[in-house]
Design an enzyme around this catalytic site. Structure first.
Site, PDB file in Angstrom:
ATOM      1  CE1 TYR A  48      -0.212  86.832  25.358  1.00 46.14           C
ATOM      2  CE2 TYR A  48       1.165  88.054  23.835  1.00 46.14           C
ATOM      3  CZ  TYR A  48       0.389  86.955  24.123  1.00 46.14           C
ATOM      4  OH  TYR A  48       0.234  85.959  23.183  1.00 46.14           O
ATOM      5  CG  ASP A  62       5.416  83.321  16.078  1.00 40.62           C
ATOM      6  OD1 ASP A  62       5.657  82.330  16.789  1.00 40.62           O
ATOM      7  OD2 ASP A  62       4.337  83.951  16.116  1.00 40.62           O
ATOM      8  CG  ASP A  89       2.070  82.580  22.179  1.00 34.71           C
ATOM      9  OD1 ASP A  89       1.549  81.455  22.111  1.00 34.71           O
ATOM     10  OD2 ASP A  89       2.366  83.254  21.173  1.00 34.71           O
ATOM     11  CG  ASP A  91       3.955  78.766  20.146  1.00 33.23           C
ATOM     12  OD1 ASP A  91       3.445  79.890  20.048  1.00 33.23           O
ATOM     13  OD2 ASP A  91       5.156  78.554  19.945  1.00 33.23           O
ATOM     14  CG  HIS A 116      -2.627  82.250  24.443  1.00 27.82           C
ATOM     15  ND1 HIS A 116      -2.057  81.873  23.246  1.00 27.82           N
ATOM     16  CD2 HIS A 116      -2.121  83.473  24.712  1.00 27.82           C
ATOM     17  CE1 HIS A 116      -1.249  82.831  22.815  1.00 27.82           C
ATOM     18  NE2 HIS A 116      -1.258  83.801  23.688  1.00 27.82           N
ATOM     19  CD  GLU A 118      -1.002  78.945  18.286  1.00 27.30           C
ATOM     20  OE1 GLU A 118      -0.600  78.876  17.111  1.00 27.30           O
ATOM     21  OE2 GLU A 118      -0.684  79.862  19.076  1.00 27.30           O
ATOM     22  CB  CYS A 126       2.851  84.981  12.593  1.00 28.63           C
ATOM     23  SG  CYS A 126       2.084  86.569  13.010  1.00 28.63           S
ATOM     24  NE  ARG A 161      -3.412  82.207  18.141  1.00 28.49           N
ATOM     25  CZ  ARG A 161      -2.240  82.660  17.682  1.00 28.49           C
ATOM     26  NH1 ARG A 161      -1.370  83.197  18.536  1.00 28.49           N
ATOM     27  NH2 ARG A 161      -1.935  82.545  16.415  1.00 28.49           N
ATOM     28  CD  GLU A 191      -4.161  86.239  16.448  1.00 31.87           C
ATOM     29  OE1 GLU A 191      -4.817  87.267  16.719  1.00 31.87           O
ATOM     30  OE2 GLU A 191      -2.959  86.110  16.729  1.00 31.87           O
ATOM     31  CG  ASN A 213      -2.958  89.905  18.975  1.00 34.29           C
ATOM     32  OD1 ASN A 213      -2.241  90.835  19.352  1.00 34.29           O
ATOM     33  ND2 ASN A 213      -2.502  88.947  18.184  1.00 34.29           N
TER      34      ASN A 213
END
Length: 302
Positions: A48, A62, A89, A91, A116, A118, A126, A161, A191, A213
């Site tokens: 990952y 982040d 990731d 975002d 993914h 989101e 984050c 996500r 998440e 996660n």
């Protein structure tokens, strides 16, 4: 040597086939290409690539400051050195739906097995911090539809996500997950789930693989692989764990240098030069060019 021997499309196909078996797949987070090699060496099923780790590696929080170029570049560096599938990731997709489409094709070209997208507002934060905000369902759906329509390899995993549970509760997360699957998402990443019961509720709500996660110091309890498998989770990630371990060790080593002026007492905590060269596969380079590797390294610590 230099790169994995398995083409990206074959990694994706094999990954999707294994994911379809229903077994739980373990994807520790790689903070650089070398750590990805170690994850493969230890026998895990995938790698990952965390946006939080990439941000931290650049000395940034982040909060959506990284660019598609930076993310795809690090993803390519990691994907090319391991035979394992790598999920990255992405975002919020780095912009509007058209940007999401470009993001997916760029990550495909980088050799990733999946990504993914989101449903946070852009810029995001984050997933385990308070004060998150998510987009409306229509916007979230447009992102996923753009991702699905843009991919050229049907085996590239488009994962949705959703961070809505922390904003509007579990029922909203179930509804959002269903809508994202209807939009074409191949998998769901709910998440900041707080309990096994919440993971089980998402599992019951959708008929695609779900991801857990297991990040430390966050909202979720740190469940074992066995516990997560028991409620139907298909992929588990530890996104920042290796970076946290490495930075913790580096912090202690620097304190020792300040206090003692040397690291002699910490040699047993270090990766030996011989182990590093073995991980880098120096001998394979030697088969290609004997001028590159023509020495031996003993395992003695002195």
């Amino acid at each position: 040597m230099l790169h994995s021997q398995t083409p990206a499309h074959e990694k994706r196909r094999a990954f999707r086939e294994r994911l379809a078996t229903g077994e739980i797949l373990r994807f520790p987070g790689a903070f650089n290409p070398l750590s990805a090699r170690l994850i493969e060496r230890k026998g895990f099923e995938g790698v990952y690539i965390s946006g939080a780790v990439l941000s931290a590696d650049l000395g940034l929080p982040d909060i959506g400051l990284t660019t598609l170029t930076e993310v795809a570049g690090r993803g390519q560096q990691i994907a090319r050195v391991t035979e394992l599938p790598a999920i990255i990731d992405a975002d919020t997709g780095f912009g509007e739906p058209m940007n999401v489409a470009r993001t997916i094709q760029t990550l495909e070209d980088a050799g990733l097995a999946g990504a993914h997208i989101e449903d946070q507002i852009n810029p995001k934060r984050c997933g385990h911090l308070d004060g998150k905000a998510v987009v409306d369902e229509s916007t979230a759906i447009k992102r996923i539809r753009a991702a699905v329509e843009a991919r050229r390899d049907e085996h590239f995993l488009v994962m949705a996500r959703t961070d809505i549970a922390a904003v509007d509760g579990l029922d909203a997360a179930k509804d959002r997950a269903k809508a994202l699957v209807d939009a074409g998402a191949d998998a769901i990443f709910p998440e900041a789930m707080r309990s096994l019961e919440e993971f089980a509720a998402i599992r019951e709500a959708v008929d695609v693989p779900i991801l857990a996660n297991m990040t430390e110091f966050g909202k979720s309890e740190l469940f074992s692989v066995e516990q997560l498998a028991g409620v139907g989770v298909n992929i588990v990630i530890w996104p920042v764990s290796l970076l946290r371990m490495a930075m913790g060790s580096a912090d202690r080593a620097l304190d020792t240098l300040i206090d003692e002026g040397h690291l002699t007492g910490r040699l047993d905590e270090m990766q030996h030069r011989a182990d590093l060269y073995d991980l880098l596969d120096y001998e394979e380079y030697n088969r290609f060019d004997s001028g590159v590797f023509n020495f031996t390294v003993t395992k003695e610590r002195a």
